[in-house]
Design an enzyme around this catalytic site. Structure first.
Site, PDB file in Angstrom:
ATOM      1  N   THR A 137     -17.861  48.394  77.798  1.00  0.00           N
ATOM      2  CA  THR A 137     -17.391  49.728  78.198  1.00  0.00           C
ATOM      3  C   THR A 137     -16.049  50.053  77.551  1.00  0.00           C
ATOM      4  OG1 THR A 137     -18.583  49.524  80.285  1.00  0.00           O
ATOM      5  CG2 THR A 137     -16.799  51.141  80.213  1.00  0.00           C
ATOM      6  N   LYS A 141       4.294  59.764  74.753  1.00  0.00           N
ATOM      7  CA  LYS A 141       3.276  59.004  75.465  1.00  0.00           C
ATOM      8  C   LYS A 141       2.516  59.940  76.400  1.00  0.00           C
ATOM      9  CE  LYS A 141       3.905  56.178  79.024  1.00  0.00           C
ATOM     10  NZ  LYS A 141       2.781  56.380  79.988  1.00  0.00           N
ATOM     11  N   ARG A 181      10.770  60.151  83.598  1.00  0.00           N
ATOM     12  CA  ARG A 181      11.534  61.027  84.486  1.00  0.00           C
ATOM     13  C   ARG A 181      13.026  61.174  84.163  1.00  0.00           C
ATOM     14  NH1 ARG A 181       8.486  58.320  89.531  1.00  0.00           N
ATOM     15  NH2 ARG A 181       8.439  56.679  87.938  1.00  0.00           N
ATOM     16  N   THR A 196       5.365  47.566  86.052  1.00  0.00           N
ATOM     17  CA  THR A 196       6.782  47.484  86.438  1.00  0.00           C
ATOM     18  C   THR A 196       7.018  47.986  87.862  1.00  0.00           C
ATOM     19  OG1 THR A 196       7.067  49.633  85.372  1.00  0.00           O
ATOM     20  CG2 THR A 196       7.664  47.678  84.087  1.00  0.00           C
ATOM     21  N   LYS A 249      -4.610  52.611  79.797  1.00  0.00           N
ATOM     22  CA  LYS A 249      -4.702  51.373  80.603  1.00  0.00           C
ATOM     23  C   LYS A 249      -6.169  50.989  80.878  1.00  0.00           C
ATOM     24  CE  LYS A 249      -0.160  51.665  82.821  1.00  0.00           C
ATOM     25  NZ  LYS A 249       0.356  52.994  82.440  1.00  0.00           N
ATOM     26  N   LEU A 250      -6.938  50.976  79.790  1.00  0.00           N
ATOM     27  CA  LEU A 250      -8.372  50.700  79.891  1.00  0.00           C
ATOM     28  C   LEU A 250      -8.613  49.338  80.537  1.00  0.00           C
ATOM     29  CD1 LEU A 250      -9.518  51.952  76.365  1.00  0.00           C
ATOM     30  CD2 LEU A 250      -9.600  53.195  78.536  1.00  0.00           C
ATOM     31  N   HIS A 251      -9.560  49.310  81.494  1.00  0.00           N
ATOM     32  CA  HIS A 251      -9.829  48.077  82.243  1.00  0.00           C
ATOM     33  C   HIS A 251     -11.273  48.126  82.738  1.00  0.00           C
ATOM     34  CE1 HIS A 251      -8.385  45.188  85.706  1.00  0.00           C
ATOM     35  NE2 HIS A 251      -9.318  44.671  84.946  1.00  0.00           N
ATOM     36  N   ASP A 252     -12.177  47.435  82.029  1.00  0.00           N
ATOM     37  CA  ASP A 252     -13.590  47.449  82.391  1.00  0.00           C
ATOM     38  C   ASP A 252     -14.265  46.268  81.691  1.00  0.00           C
ATOM     39  OD1 ASP A 252     -15.440  50.330  83.327  1.00  0.00           O
ATOM     40  OD2 ASP A 252     -16.233  48.272  83.156  1.00  0.00           O
ATOM     41  N   ASP A 312       4.516  62.899  81.482  1.00  0.00           N
ATOM     42  CA  ASP A 312       3.697  62.817  82.701  1.00  0.00           C
ATOM     43  C   ASP A 312       3.743  64.146  83.454  1.00  0.00           C
ATOM     44  OD1 ASP A 312       4.804  59.397  83.126  1.00  0.00           O
ATOM     45  OD2 ASP A 312       3.020  60.194  82.125  1.00  0.00           O
ATOM     46  N   GLN A 350       9.747  52.408  90.446  1.00  0.00           N
ATOM     47  CA  GLN A 350       9.860  51.281  89.528  1.00  0.00           C
ATOM     48  C   GLN A 350      10.585  50.135  90.235  1.00  0.00           C
ATOM     49  OE1 GLN A 350       8.216  51.178  86.934  1.00  0.00           O
ATOM     50  NE2 GLN A 350       8.191  53.140  85.833  1.00  0.00           N
ATOM     51  N   PRO A 378     -16.194  44.327  78.721  1.00  0.00           N
ATOM     52  CA  PRO A 378     -15.934  44.481  77.281  1.00  0.00           C
ATOM     53  C   PRO A 378     -16.693  45.626  76.619  1.00  0.00           C
ATOM     54  CG  PRO A 378     -16.072  42.156  77.808  1.00  0.00           C
ATOM     55  CD  PRO A 378     -16.432  42.893  79.071  1.00  0.00           C
ATOM     56  N   ARG A 382      16.003  52.758  83.185  1.00  0.00           N
ATOM     57  CA  ARG A 382      16.879  53.725  83.850  1.00  0.00           C
ATOM     58  C   ARG A 382      18.296  53.525  83.350  1.00  0.00           C
ATOM     59  NH1 ARG A 382      12.595  55.306  84.898  1.00  0.00           N
ATOM     60  NH2 ARG A 382      11.737  56.084  86.869  1.00  0.00           N
ATOM     61  N   ASP A 390      -1.802  56.238  76.630  1.00  0.00           N
ATOM     62  CA  ASP A 390      -1.655  55.200  77.651  1.00  0.00           C
ATOM     63  C   ASP A 390      -2.751  55.311  78.712  1.00  0.00           C
ATOM     64  OD1 ASP A 390       0.776  54.688  80.326  1.00  0.00           O
ATOM     65  OD2 ASP A 390      -0.720  53.324  79.467  1.00  0.00           O
TER      66      ASP A 390
HETATM   67  O1  LIG Z   1       1.844  51.475  80.218  1.00  0.00           O
HETATM   68  C1  LIG Z   1       2.902  52.105  80.577  1.00  0.00           C
HETATM   69  O2  LIG Z   1       3.448  52.937  79.843  1.00  0.00           O
HETATM   70  C2  LIG Z   1       3.530  51.676  81.867  1.00  0.00           C
HETATM   71  C3  LIG Z   1       3.365  50.352  82.267  1.00  0.00           C
HETATM   72  C4  LIG Z   1       4.132  49.858  83.369  1.00  0.00           C
HETATM   73  O3  LIG Z   1       4.066  48.685  83.734  1.00  0.00           O
HETATM   74  N1  LIG Z   1       4.977  50.714  84.002  1.00  0.00           N
HETATM   75  C5  LIG Z   1       5.115  52.025  83.647  1.00  0.00           C
HETATM   76  O4  LIG Z   1       5.916  52.750  84.258  1.00  0.00           O
HETATM   77  N2  LIG Z   1       4.355  52.510  82.599  1.00  0.00           N
HETATM   78  C6  LIG Z   1       4.444  53.956  82.263  1.00  0.00           C
HETATM   79  O5  LIG Z   1       5.753  54.244  81.832  1.00  0.00           O
HETATM   80  C7  LIG Z   1       6.157  55.534  82.304  1.00  0.00           C
HETATM   81  C8  LIG Z   1       7.415  55.351  83.127  1.00  0.00           C
HETATM   82  O6  LIG Z   1       7.815  56.617  83.550  1.00  0.00           O
HETATM   83  P1  LIG Z   1       9.259  56.805  84.259  1.00  0.00           P
HETATM   84  O7  LIG Z   1       9.320  55.858  85.442  1.00  0.00           O
HETATM   85  O8  LIG Z   1       9.201  58.269  84.703  1.00  0.00           O
HETATM   86  O9  LIG Z   1      10.324  56.511  83.219  1.00  0.00           O
HETATM   87  C9  LIG Z   1       4.985  56.128  83.078  1.00  0.00           C
HETATM   88  O10 LIG Z   1       4.267  57.012  82.238  1.00  0.00           O
HETATM   89  C10 LIG Z   1       4.126  54.893  83.410  1.00  0.00           C
HETATM   90  O11 LIG Z   1       2.740  55.195  83.429  1.00  0.00           O
END
Ligand SMILES: O=C(O)c1cc(=O)[nH]c(=O)n1[C@@H]1O[C@H](COP(=O)(O)O)[C@@H](O)[C@H]1O
Length: 224
Positions: free
Chosen positions: A68, A32, A205, A115, A61-64, A10, A184, A66, A175, A59
């Site tokens: 699209t 990822k 992170r 999360t 997270k497609l949401h639209d 990220d 989180q 069907p 973590r 990742d």
């Molecule tokens: O789809 C995901 O990867 C995702 C879903 C979710 O519910 N929570 C979540 O944190 N993620 C992803 O998981 C990673 C968590 O990152 P850290 O919190 O830095 O370990 C991020 O890239 C989020 O986009």
């Protein structure tokens, strides 16, 4: 056994993301790429990171509607991702069409409940029940829709695994014991998630912002 850890890259800067991926590539099982990276670098960025030689988890997270989401899945075939995310809350038809439009080598998994959300957030959104109930409900919908698996927290993965024996479970919100959780809200240790049935451990992170990312990745992998 392949390393279940996928590093969440990220980072908006492409050079920094590629340098980090190269640095830790022997200590993780995949990479990822999420919205922050993809909005900054798109297909070019994915091709650059793919040169590192690890499976790519796209990742989005497609949401639209069907149609699209199916079109978006077609548009990313060329990137040959190992895993792609869509949102289960897009409904059964969207999930069915997303899977139908995906390439055969791509696992399509549905994000159930982020999360970063807890029971209070659910209630404010008008969703009855606990995170556990909501995750199981959406996991069942994803299974019926023919998806490969879901994304949920380590607090629900054991229950989902019992309900969906051959599912593919992606668990973020991880973590090491005693470390801060940031944004989180439903967090467990990587070891707990793995013991409870996670197929993939998504970690960002704790590794990407560590003083020594290689040491951080190695110490997490050593707990598994
Ligand atoms: O789809 C995901 O990867 C995702 C879903 C979710 O519910 N929570 C979540 O944190 N993620 C992803 O998981 C990673 C968590 O990152 P850290 O919190 O830095 O370990 C991020 O890239 C989020 O986009």
């Amino acid at each position: 056994m392949s390393n279940p850890i996928y590093l969440a890259l990220d980072l908006p800067q492409l050079d920094a993301a590629r340098a980090l991926a190269e640095k830790v590539k022997d200590h993780v099982g995949g990479l990822k790429l999420g919205l922050e990276f993809f909005c900054a670098h798109g297909h070019h960025g994915v091709h650059e990171i793919a040169h590192v030689g690890l499976p790519i988890f796209l990742d989005l997270k497609l949401h639209d509607i069907p149609n699209t989401v199916a079109g978006a899945m077609q548009a990313i075939h060329v990137l040959e991702p190992a895993i792609v995310t869509i949102h289960a809350s897009g409904g059964r038809a969207m999930m069915e069409d997303a899977k139908a439009a995906a390439s055969a080598n791509t696992k399509v998994v549905a994000v159930t409940m982020l999360t970063s959300l807890d029971e209070r957030d659910l209630k404010r959104m008008g969703v009855d029940g606990s995170p556990h109930d909501q995750v199981l409900r959406l996991a069942e919908l994803a299974e019926v829709a023919g998806l490969d698996g879901i994304v949920c927290s380590g607090q629900e993965v054991d229950a989902v695994h019992r309900q969906w024996r051959d599912g593919f479970f992606v668990v973020p919100g991880l973590r090491p014991a005693g470390s801060g959780t940031g944004d989180q809200k439903r967090v467990v240790t990587p070891r707990q998630a793995r013991d409870d049935g996670a197929s993939v451990l998504v970690i960002g992170r704790p590794i990407s912002r560590a003083e020594d990312p290689v040491a951080a990745a190695r110490s997490i992998a050593a707990t598994l």
